[in-house]
Motif scaffolding. Structure first.
Motif, PDB file in Angstrom:
ATOM      1  N   THR A  59       0.825  -1.203   0.000  1.00 57.71           N
ATOM      2  CA  THR A  59       0.000   0.000   0.000  1.00 57.71           C
ATOM      3  C   THR A  59       0.864   1.261   0.000  1.00 57.71           C
ATOM      4  O   THR A  59       2.018   1.237   0.414  1.00 57.71           O
ATOM      5  N   CYS A  60       0.268   2.360  -0.446  1.00 58.12           N
ATOM      6  CA  CYS A  60       0.928   3.661  -0.387  1.00 58.12           C
ATOM      7  C   CYS A  60       0.552   4.348   0.925  1.00 58.12           C
ATOM      8  O   CYS A  60      -0.564   4.192   1.417  1.00 58.12           O
ATOM      9  N   PRO A  61       1.471   5.107   1.501  1.00 59.22           N
ATOM     10  CA  PRO A  61       1.215   5.699   2.818  1.00 59.22           C
ATOM     11  C   PRO A  61       0.205   6.842   2.773  1.00 59.22           C
ATOM     12  O   PRO A  61       0.169   7.627   1.830  1.00 59.22           O
ATOM     13  N   ALA A  62      -0.600   6.918   3.809  1.00 63.58           N
ATOM     14  CA  ALA A  62      -1.511   8.046   4.005  1.00 63.58           C
ATOM     15  C   ALA A  62      -0.771   9.147   4.759  1.00 63.58           C
ATOM     16  O   ALA A  62       0.294   8.912   5.340  1.00 63.58           O
ATOM     17  N   PRO A  63      -1.315  10.376   4.780  1.00 59.92           N
ATOM     18  CA  PRO A  63      -0.656  11.458   5.529  1.00 59.92           C
ATOM     19  C   PRO A  63      -0.412  11.107   6.995  1.00 59.92           C
ATOM     20  O   PRO A  63       0.526  11.627   7.613  1.00 59.92           O
ATOM     21  N   SER A  64      -1.226  10.213   7.540  1.00 61.38           N
ATOM     22  CA  SER A  64      -1.061   9.828   8.943  1.00 61.38           C
ATOM     23  C   SER A  64       0.230   9.061   9.197  1.00 61.38           C
ATOM     24  O   SER A  64       0.633   8.868  10.348  1.00 61.38           O
ATOM     25  N   ALA A  65       0.923   8.636   8.118  1.00 59.51           N
ATOM     26  CA  ALA A  65       2.206   7.942   8.277  1.00 59.51           C
ATOM     27  C   ALA A  65       3.304   8.885   8.746  1.00 59.51           C
ATOM     28  O   ALA A  65       4.374   8.433   9.161  1.00 59.51           O
ATOM     29  N   ASP A  66       3.057  10.197   8.671  1.00 60.46           N
ATOM     30  CA  ASP A  66       4.027  11.189   9.141  1.00 60.46           C
ATOM     31  C   ASP A  66       4.048  11.170  10.668  1.00 60.46           C
ATOM     32  O   ASP A  66       3.261  11.853  11.326  1.00 60.46           O
ATOM     33  N   LYS A  67       4.952  10.399  11.229  1.00 59.96           N
ATOM     34  CA  LYS A  67       4.979  10.197  12.678  1.00 59.96           C
ATOM     35  C   LYS A  67       5.697  11.305  13.452  1.00 59.96           C
ATOM     36  O   LYS A  67       5.421  11.519  14.630  1.00 59.96           O
ATOM     37  N   ASP A  68       6.633  12.006  12.785  1.00 63.01           N
ATOM     38  CA  ASP A  68       7.376  13.030  13.525  1.00 63.01           C
ATOM     39  C   ASP A  68       6.757  14.421  13.395  1.00 63.01           C
ATOM     40  O   ASP A  68       7.266  15.391  13.948  1.00 63.01           O
ATOM     41  N   GLY A  69       5.676  14.531  12.638  1.00 68.02           N
ATOM     42  CA  GLY A  69       4.933  15.774  12.584  1.00 68.02           C
ATOM     43  C   GLY A  69       5.573  16.900  11.810  1.00 68.02           C
ATOM     44  O   GLY A  69       5.200  18.061  11.995  1.00 68.02           O
ATOM     45  N   ASP A  70       6.515  16.580  10.896  1.00 65.08           N
ATOM     46  CA  ASP A  70       7.146  17.647  10.118  1.00 65.08           C
ATOM     47  C   ASP A  70       6.402  17.942   8.820  1.00 65.08           C
ATOM     48  O   ASP A  70       6.853  18.745   8.006  1.00 65.08           O
ATOM     49  N   GLY A  71       5.270  17.279   8.608  1.00 65.40           N
ATOM     50  CA  GLY A  71       4.475  17.532   7.415  1.00 65.40           C
ATOM     51  C   GLY A  71       4.900  16.756   6.199  1.00 65.40           C
ATOM     52  O   GLY A  71       4.346  16.950   5.113  1.00 65.40           O
ATOM     53  N   VAL A  72       5.884  15.846   6.344  1.00 65.12           N
ATOM     54  CA  VAL A  72       6.393  15.060   5.221  1.00 65.12           C
ATOM     55  C   VAL A  72       6.394  13.580   5.608  1.00 65.12           C
ATOM     56  O   VAL A  72       6.902  13.213   6.671  1.00 65.12           O
ATOM     57  N   VAL A  73       5.828  12.756   4.735  1.00 61.21           N
ATOM     58  CA  VAL A  73       5.973  11.308   4.904  1.00 61.21           C
ATOM     59  C   VAL A  73       7.307  10.922   4.283  1.00 61.21           C
ATOM     60  O   VAL A  73       7.476  10.952   3.064  1.00 61.21           O
ATOM     61  N   SER A  74       8.282  10.614   5.128  1.00 59.55           N
ATOM     62  CA  SER A  74       9.609  10.268   4.631  1.00 59.55           C
ATOM     63  C   SER A  74       9.604   8.856   4.057  1.00 59.55           C
ATOM     64  O   SER A  74       8.621   8.116   4.180  1.00 59.55           O
ATOM     65  N   THR A  75      10.722   8.471   3.442  1.00 61.77           N
ATOM     66  CA  THR A  75      10.828   7.135   2.870  1.00 61.77           C
ATOM     67  C   THR A  75      10.654   6.052   3.927  1.00 61.77           C
ATOM     68  O   THR A  75       9.930   5.071   3.721  1.00 61.77           O
ATOM     69  N   THR A  76      11.294   6.216   5.059  1.00 57.24           N
ATOM     70  CA  THR A  76      11.187   5.194   6.098  1.00 57.24           C
ATOM     71  C   THR A  76       9.826   5.214   6.783  1.00 57.24           C
ATOM     72  O   THR A  76       9.335   4.172   7.223  1.00 57.24           O
ATOM     73  N   GLU A  77       9.189   6.379   6.871  1.00 56.71           N
ATOM     74  CA  GLU A  77       7.836   6.424   7.431  1.00 56.71           C
ATOM     75  C   GLU A  77       6.841   5.718   6.520  1.00 56.71           C
ATOM     76  O   GLU A  77       5.848   5.161   6.997  1.00 56.71           O
ATOM     77  N   GLY A  78       7.101   5.725   5.221  1.00 58.23           N
ATOM     78  CA  GLY A  78       6.214   5.041   4.287  1.00 58.23           C
ATOM     79  C   GLY A  78       6.504   3.566   4.127  1.00 58.23           C
ATOM     80  O   GLY A  78       5.676   2.811   3.599  1.00 58.23           O
ATOM     81  N   ALA A  79       7.681   3.132   4.606  1.00 60.48           N
ATOM     82  CA  ALA A  79       8.124   1.751   4.387  1.00 60.48           C
ATOM     83  C   ALA A  79       7.188   0.677   4.941  1.00 60.48           C
ATOM     84  O   ALA A  79       7.068  -0.390   4.336  1.00 60.48           O
ATOM     85  N   PRO A  80       6.509   0.862   6.080  1.00 61.60           N
ATOM     86  CA  PRO A  80       5.583  -0.187   6.537  1.00 61.60           C
ATOM     87  C   PRO A  80       4.499  -0.510   5.522  1.00 61.60           C
ATOM     88  O   PRO A  80       3.987  -1.634   5.490  1.00 61.60           O
ATOM     89  N   GLY A  81       4.148   0.451   4.680  1.00 64.11           N
ATOM     90  CA  GLY A  81       3.149   0.209   3.650  1.00 64.11           C
ATOM     91  C   GLY A  81       3.721  -0.436   2.411  1.00 64.11           C
ATOM     92  O   GLY A  81       3.188  -1.428   1.905  1.00 64.11           O
ATOM     93  N   TYR A  82       4.851   0.113   1.891  1.00 67.04           N
ATOM     94  CA  TYR A  82       5.358  -0.381   0.611  1.00 67.04           C
ATOM     95  C   TYR A  82       6.609  -1.252   0.716  1.00 67.04           C
ATOM     96  O   TYR A  82       6.997  -1.902  -0.252  1.00 67.04           O
ATOM     97  N   GLY A  83       7.280  -1.279   1.850  1.00 66.68           N
ATOM     98  CA  GLY A  83       8.425  -2.177   2.012  1.00 66.68           C
ATOM     99  C   GLY A  83       9.718  -1.618   1.463  1.00 66.68           C
ATOM    100  O   GLY A  83       9.828  -0.438   1.126  1.00 66.68           O
ATOM    101  N   GLY A  84      10.711  -2.482   1.377  1.00 68.10           N
ATOM    102  CA  GLY A  84      12.029  -2.094   0.881  1.00 68.10           C
ATOM    103  C   GLY A  84      12.123  -2.199  -0.629  1.00 68.10           C
ATOM    104  O   GLY A  84      11.239  -2.727  -1.308  1.00 68.10           O
ATOM    105  N   ILE A  85      13.225  -1.708  -1.177  1.00 76.63           N
ATOM    106  CA  ILE A  85      13.448  -1.761  -2.627  1.00 76.63           C
ATOM    107  C   ILE A  85      13.705  -3.202  -3.059  1.00 76.63           C
ATOM    108  O   ILE A  85      14.540  -3.890  -2.473  1.00 76.63           O
ATOM    109  N   VAL A  86      13.017  -3.642  -4.109  1.00 76.97           N
ATOM    110  CA  VAL A  86      13.302  -4.949  -4.700  1.00 76.97           C
ATOM    111  C   VAL A  86      13.872  -4.808  -6.117  1.00 76.97           C
ATOM    112  O   VAL A  86      14.599  -5.680  -6.588  1.00 76.97           O
ATOM    113  N   THR A  87      13.538  -3.711  -6.799  1.00 78.21           N
ATOM    114  CA  THR A  87      14.124  -3.403  -8.111  1.00 78.21           C
ATOM    115  C   THR A  87      14.266  -1.901  -8.252  1.00 78.21           C
ATOM    116  O   THR A  87      13.345  -1.148  -7.904  1.00 78.21           O
ATOM    117  N   THR A  88      15.419  -1.449  -8.736  1.00 81.81           N
ATOM    118  CA  THR A  88      15.611  -0.043  -9.077  1.00 81.81           C
ATOM    119  C   THR A  88      15.172   0.165 -10.521  1.00 81.81           C
ATOM    120  O   THR A  88      15.693  -0.474 -11.429  1.00 81.81           O
TER     121      THR A  88
END
Length: 257
Positions: free
Chosen positions: A88-117
């Protein structure tokens, strides 16, 4: 009676021969598609099609409306197929530190790690995920290439957890806290440089029919590390220079259009 049996046996044997000639289709042999949606207010859009036959994949990614420049040069946007998580793609609620940006690691629980570049040329391995020599350039471009499908990517496609993410935001569109924050992947860079801008889950569409050989589409150059362990490797062209200035070495000839 015997004549009838002989008559029926002919088409039965013929169908059996055709089935053997075609061979079994892999479970991943489909055309996968996604319409990419904006993340972090990027206002960008995109589409991707991944045509899989056996261990070969032909991907066509088209994006527009991304941040156009970075330090007075075309903005290098990296993009990947992620997998192994919720698909899944992250929702705005994935922004855990409250800086207004869903970072790559904050979104990772939804989409996971890189498997292909999804590189414009060369290496498609997860380790090449931040190699900006292989990145798309500017606001709009197309990545069109064929690559070898690794086991992790094939498994993610089959499980429905393969997600395409395009990275790179315009810092000017972020909150003051977001503009001041450093990248969660490369602390020498601003948060905008590596944060997701587009995201879409790849869905299986038309199933590929068995054929005598792999359909590789347009002939291109052939070809995870989880988001938290990505690091700058040798040859990365985006780095922090002395005094806090960021430098982009432009490629002589781009593979992205």
């Amino acid at each position: 009676m015997n004549k009838t049996l002989r008559f029926l046996a002919v088409p039965t044997l013929a169908l059996g021969a055709l089935a053997l000639a075609g061979g079994p289709a892999s479970a991943a042999d489909h055309t996968y598609q996604s319409t990419l949606s904006q993340i972090n207010g990027s206002s960008a859009s995109g589409t991707i099609t991944v045509d899989v036959t056996g261990n070969q994949a032909h991907a066509v990614l088209k994006v527009s409306g991304l941040a156009p420049t970075f330090n007075n040069a075309p903005y290098p946007h990296v993009q990947h197929i992620h997998g192994g998580a919720q698909g899944t793609c992250p929702a705005p609620s994935a922004d855990k530190d409250g800086d207004g940006v869903v970072s790559t690691t904050e979104g990772a629980p939804g989409y996971g790690g890189i498997v292909t570049t999804l590189s414009t040329s060369g290496d498609t391995s997860p380790a090449a995920g931040l190699d900006l020599k292989l990145a798309g350039q500017g606001a709009s471009y197309t990545v069109d290439r064929t690559f070898d499908l690794n086991a992790e990517t094939k498994a993610a496609l089959e499980a429905g957890t393969a997600v395409v993410v395009v990275h790179g935001l315009d810092p000017a569109t972020l909150s003051p806290a977001g503009q001041a924050a450093k990248s969660d992947l490369v602390p020498s860079l601003p948060l905008a440089a590596t944060s997701p801008a587009l995201c879409g889950t790849l869905k299986a569409g038309q199933m590929k029919m068995p054929a005598g050989g792999a359909d590789t589409g347009v002939a291109q150059q052939a070809g995870g590390v989880d988001a938290g362990t990505l690091a700058l490797g040798g040859g990365l062209v985006l780095a922090a220079a002395a005094g806090g200035a960021y430098v982009v070495r432009r490629r002589g000839s781009g593979s992205a259009a």
